[in-house]
Motif scaffolding. Structure first.
Motif, PDB file in Angstrom:
ATOM      1  N   ARG A 281       0.862  -1.193   0.000  1.00 40.25           N
ATOM      2  CA  ARG A 281       0.000   0.000   0.000  1.00 40.25           C
ATOM      3  C   ARG A 281       0.892   1.234   0.000  1.00 40.25           C
ATOM      4  NH1 ARG A 281      -2.722   3.274   3.954  1.00 40.25           N
ATOM      5  NH2 ARG A 281      -4.871   3.756   3.377  1.00 40.25           N
ATOM      6  N   LEU A 282       0.837   1.998  -1.092  1.00 39.26           N
ATOM      7  CA  LEU A 282       1.671   3.182  -1.231  1.00 39.26           C
ATOM      8  C   LEU A 282       1.001   4.426  -0.674  1.00 39.26           C
ATOM      9  CD1 LEU A 282       2.999   2.664  -4.870  1.00 39.26           C
ATOM     10  CD2 LEU A 282       4.010   1.866  -2.721  1.00 39.26           C
ATOM     11  N   ALA A 283      -0.305   4.482  -0.765  1.00 38.54           N
ATOM     12  CA  ALA A 283      -1.107   5.626  -0.324  1.00 38.54           C
ATOM     13  C   ALA A 283      -2.549   5.138  -0.267  1.00 38.54           C
ATOM     14  CB  ALA A 283      -0.953   6.796  -1.296  1.00 38.54           C
ATOM     15  N   PRO A 284      -3.454   5.907   0.333  1.00 38.69           N
ATOM     16  CA  PRO A 284      -4.846   5.476   0.350  1.00 38.69           C
ATOM     17  C   PRO A 284      -5.371   5.158  -1.047  1.00 38.69           C
ATOM     18  CG  PRO A 284      -4.548   7.318   1.836  1.00 38.69           C
ATOM     19  CD  PRO A 284      -3.252   7.158   1.096  1.00 38.69           C
ATOM     20  N   GLY A 285      -5.752   3.908  -1.257  1.00 35.89           N
ATOM     21  CA  GLY A 285      -6.306   3.503  -2.546  1.00 35.89           C
ATOM     22  C   GLY A 285      -5.284   3.212  -3.616  1.00 35.89           C
ATOM     23  N   VAL A 286      -3.978   3.217  -3.303  1.00 38.15           N
ATOM     24  CA  VAL A 286      -2.933   2.980  -4.306  1.00 38.15           C
ATOM     25  C   VAL A 286      -2.058   1.817  -3.844  1.00 38.15           C
ATOM     26  CG1 VAL A 286      -1.001   3.954  -5.604  1.00 38.15           C
ATOM     27  CG2 VAL A 286      -2.898   5.427  -4.920  1.00 38.15           C
ATOM     28  N   PHE A 287      -1.961   0.763  -4.667  1.00 36.48           N
ATOM     29  CA  PHE A 287      -1.206  -0.429  -4.318  1.00 36.48           C
ATOM     30  C   PHE A 287      -0.239  -0.809  -5.439  1.00 36.48           C
ATOM     31  CE2 PHE A 287      -5.059  -0.645  -1.870  1.00 36.48           C
ATOM     32  CZ  PHE A 287      -4.697  -1.217  -0.656  1.00 36.48           C
ATOM     33  N   ARG A 288       0.964  -1.226  -5.040  1.00 36.51           N
ATOM     34  CA  ARG A 288       1.910  -1.827  -5.978  1.00 36.51           C
ATOM     35  C   ARG A 288       1.807  -3.336  -5.833  1.00 36.51           C
ATOM     36  NH1 ARG A 288       6.635  -0.139  -4.078  1.00 36.51           N
ATOM     37  NH2 ARG A 288       6.934   1.627  -5.496  1.00 36.51           N
ATOM     38  N   VAL A 289       1.702  -4.064  -6.961  1.00 38.06           N
ATOM     39  CA  VAL A 289       1.487  -5.509  -6.944  1.00 38.06           C
ATOM     40  C   VAL A 289       2.543  -6.176  -7.817  1.00 38.06           C
ATOM     41  CG1 VAL A 289      -0.123  -7.364  -7.510  1.00 38.06           C
ATOM     42  CG2 VAL A 289      -0.993  -5.201  -6.592  1.00 38.06           C
ATOM     43  N   GLN A 290       3.104  -7.288  -7.337  1.00 42.22           N
ATOM     44  CA  GLN A 290       4.101  -8.006  -8.129  1.00 42.22           C
ATOM     45  C   GLN A 290       4.020  -9.501  -7.825  1.00 42.22           C
ATOM     46  OE1 GLN A 290       8.381  -7.179  -7.466  1.00 42.22           O
ATOM     47  NE2 GLN A 290       8.502  -6.831  -9.673  1.00 42.22           N
ATOM     48  N   PRO A 291       4.092 -10.370  -8.859  1.00 40.49           N
ATOM     49  CA  PRO A 291       4.097 -11.818  -8.623  1.00 40.49           C
ATOM     50  C   PRO A 291       5.310 -12.225  -7.796  1.00 40.49           C
ATOM     51  CG  PRO A 291       3.711 -11.320 -10.948  1.00 40.49           C
ATOM     52  CD  PRO A 291       4.127 -10.038 -10.301  1.00 40.49           C
ATOM     53  N   ASN A 292       5.150 -13.294  -7.019  1.00 35.89           N
ATOM     54  CA  ASN A 292       6.256 -13.801  -6.204  1.00 35.89           C
ATOM     55  C   ASN A 292       7.226 -14.660  -6.995  1.00 35.89           C
ATOM     56  OD1 ASN A 292       5.081 -12.543  -4.045  1.00 35.89           O
ATOM     57  ND2 ASN A 292       4.388 -14.401  -3.032  1.00 35.89           N
ATOM     58  N   ILE A 293       6.813 -15.083  -8.179  1.00 43.33           N
ATOM     59  CA  ILE A 293       7.645 -15.958  -9.009  1.00 43.33           C
ATOM     60  C   ILE A 293       7.720 -15.391 -10.422  1.00 43.33           C
ATOM     61  CG2 ILE A 293       7.083 -18.021  -7.668  1.00 43.33           C
ATOM     62  CD1 ILE A 293       5.077 -18.770  -9.870  1.00 43.33           C
ATOM     63  N   ASP A 294       8.725 -15.831 -11.166  1.00 38.36           N
ATOM     64  CA  ASP A 294       8.807 -15.460 -12.571  1.00 38.36           C
ATOM     65  C   ASP A 294       7.687 -16.160 -13.334  1.00 38.36           C
ATOM     66  OD1 ASP A 294      11.022 -13.965 -12.019  1.00 38.36           O
ATOM     67  OD2 ASP A 294      12.471 -15.429 -12.793  1.00 38.36           O
ATOM     68  N   LEU A 295       7.065 -15.445 -14.253  1.00 40.10           N
ATOM     69  CA  LEU A 295       5.972 -15.990 -15.056  1.00 40.10           C
ATOM     70  C   LEU A 295       6.518 -16.437 -16.411  1.00 40.10           C
ATOM     71  CD1 LEU A 295       3.188 -13.325 -14.334  1.00 40.10           C
ATOM     72  CD2 LEU A 295       3.731 -15.414 -13.056  1.00 40.10           C
ATOM     73  N   GLU A 296       6.229 -17.658 -16.755  1.00 42.02           N
ATOM     74  CA  GLU A 296       6.642 -18.165 -18.063  1.00 42.02           C
ATOM     75  C   GLU A 296       5.804 -17.493 -19.153  1.00 42.02           C
ATOM     76  OE1 GLU A 296       6.048 -22.330 -17.920  1.00 42.02           O
ATOM     77  OE2 GLU A 296       7.689 -22.707 -16.492  1.00 42.02           O
ATOM     78  N   PRO A 297       6.308 -17.457 -20.386  1.00 39.11           N
ATOM     79  CA  PRO A 297       5.504 -16.902 -21.485  1.00 39.11           C
ATOM     80  C   PRO A 297       4.136 -17.578 -21.544  1.00 39.11           C
ATOM     81  CG  PRO A 297       7.754 -17.213 -22.205  1.00 39.11           C
ATOM     82  CD  PRO A 297       7.676 -17.838 -20.842  1.00 39.11           C
ATOM     83  N   GLY A 298       3.101 -16.761 -21.665  1.00 36.08           N
ATOM     84  CA  GLY A 298       1.750 -17.288 -21.696  1.00 36.08           C
ATOM     85  C   GLY A 298       0.725 -16.215 -21.396  1.00 36.08           C
ATOM     86  N   GLU A 299      -0.497 -16.647 -21.089  1.00 35.55           N
ATOM     87  CA  GLU A 299      -1.613 -15.742 -20.854  1.00 35.55           C
ATOM     88  C   GLU A 299      -2.024 -15.790 -19.380  1.00 35.55           C
ATOM     89  OE1 GLU A 299      -2.886 -13.685 -23.191  1.00 35.55           O
ATOM     90  OE2 GLU A 299      -1.271 -14.437 -24.474  1.00 35.55           O
ATOM     91  N   TYR A 300      -2.191 -14.599 -18.788  1.00 43.84           N
ATOM     92  CA  TYR A 300      -2.472 -14.495 -17.370  1.00 43.84           C
ATOM     93  C   TYR A 300      -3.569 -13.459 -17.123  1.00 43.84           C
ATOM     94  CZ  TYR A 300       2.015 -16.908 -16.897  1.00 43.84           C
ATOM     95  OH  TYR A 300       3.042 -17.809 -16.996  1.00 43.84           O
ATOM     96  N   GLY A 301      -4.021 -13.391 -15.879  1.00 41.68           N
ATOM     97  CA  GLY A 301      -4.995 -12.365 -15.537  1.00 41.68           C
ATOM     98  C   GLY A 301      -5.256 -12.312 -14.043  1.00 41.68           C
TER      99      GLY A 301
END
Length: 289
Positions: free
Chosen positions: A239-259
């Protein structure tokens, strides 16, 4: 010059002069407490008004001695420590600075570009649910599970990342529990989404003209709605500020489709009906080589 004329000129000048915006300080808070304004009202005033609080140790002791409740002092400290977010009326869709006001939604940080920018991810809403494993379910008398899958059209997303662990930004509106006072109005479905924790990050199976993700299963033991734990990709958020979040996967994502998938509603029936009538909002993206 007559007195009435002078008064008229001074009044006109006063009306034309811009009014300075109110800024709360320690003294103002003490005054609000002294007049008997309740804790909840004072905290709401702190949240809604610009402030310049002195929260050094001696000042905090002085506030407590003046009768300021601990909950109000805590709100003053939180407001003083909150990151400064630009109050410009201009809303950006691609500025790479997360503290610049952005329209409500989910963004991919394209920091691999020569000029980094945020890429807005259009939400895809799906109410189409496909079944899988029905034959095994039927032949085993319900011992084998039948799966339910959310289906979205096209083989690939419009937004793509060329890094395996991309960074995303979620913009919510904590003022009314929907999305953002930074523009966009009531963006989130039902206006009830306030945290990335309410989403599941999934990898899609790519078919001929669609993408699919498991969102539930049913067998003789019962029904389960939502993305199964084993199918979720772990991610962290800050949480960077009220209503603002930075998000990052915990693992490397292989080439493909995500959501990032948010299941906003399910069917009201029992058994399979409770799983098979889901409406999901999906923020889809691709990982390319």
């Amino acid at each position: 010059m007559k007195t009435k004329t002078i008064v008229a000129i001074l009044a006109a000048a006063a009306l034309s002069a811009p009014l300075s915006a109110e800024t709360l300080d320690n003294e103002a808070i003490v005054q609000l407490v002294d007049v008997g304004l309740g804790e909840e009202a004072i905290i709401a005033k702190i949240d809604a008004t610009a402030s310049r609080f002195d929260v050094t140790t001696n000042q905090l002791i002085g506030l407590k001695n003046a009768g300021v409740p601990s909950s109000v002092i805590a709100a003053m400290i939180a407001k003083s420590n909150a990151p400064s977010v630009s109050t410009s009326a201009t809303v950006s869709m691609d500025d790479p600075d997360p503290m610049v006001p952005h329209a409500s939604g989910v963004y991919l940080m394209a920091d691999w570009l020569p000029d980094p920018k945020m890429q807005y991810i259009d939400a895809t809403t799906t109410n189409q649910t496909k079944t899988g494993g029905f034959l095994g379910y039927a032949l085993t008398g319900g011992i084998a599970s039948m799966s339910f899958k959310a289906v979205i059209p096209q083989r690939s997303a419009r937004t793509a990342a060329t890094v395996q662990r991309p960074t995303f930004y979620f913009y919510f509106d904590e003022a009314n529990s929907s999305l953002s006072n930074r523009g966009g109005g009531n963006f989130w479905m039902a206006g009830a989404v306030t945290s990335p924790a309410e989403f599941s990050l999934v990898k899609f199976d790519v078919k001929k003209n669609r993408r699919e993700a498991k969102v539930g299963k049913f067998n003789i033991g019962g029904a389960k709605a939502g993305v199964m734990t084993k199918d979720q990709i772990p991610f962290d958020y800050e949480r960077l500020a009220p209503g603002v979040f930075r998000v990052q996967p915990n693992i490397d994502l292989e080439p493909g489709e995500y959501g990032f998938l948010y299941s906003s509603q399910t069917g009201g029936g029992a058994g399979m009906a409770s799983v098979g009538a889901q409406t999901s909002r999906i923020f889809d993206f691709s990982i390319t080589d």
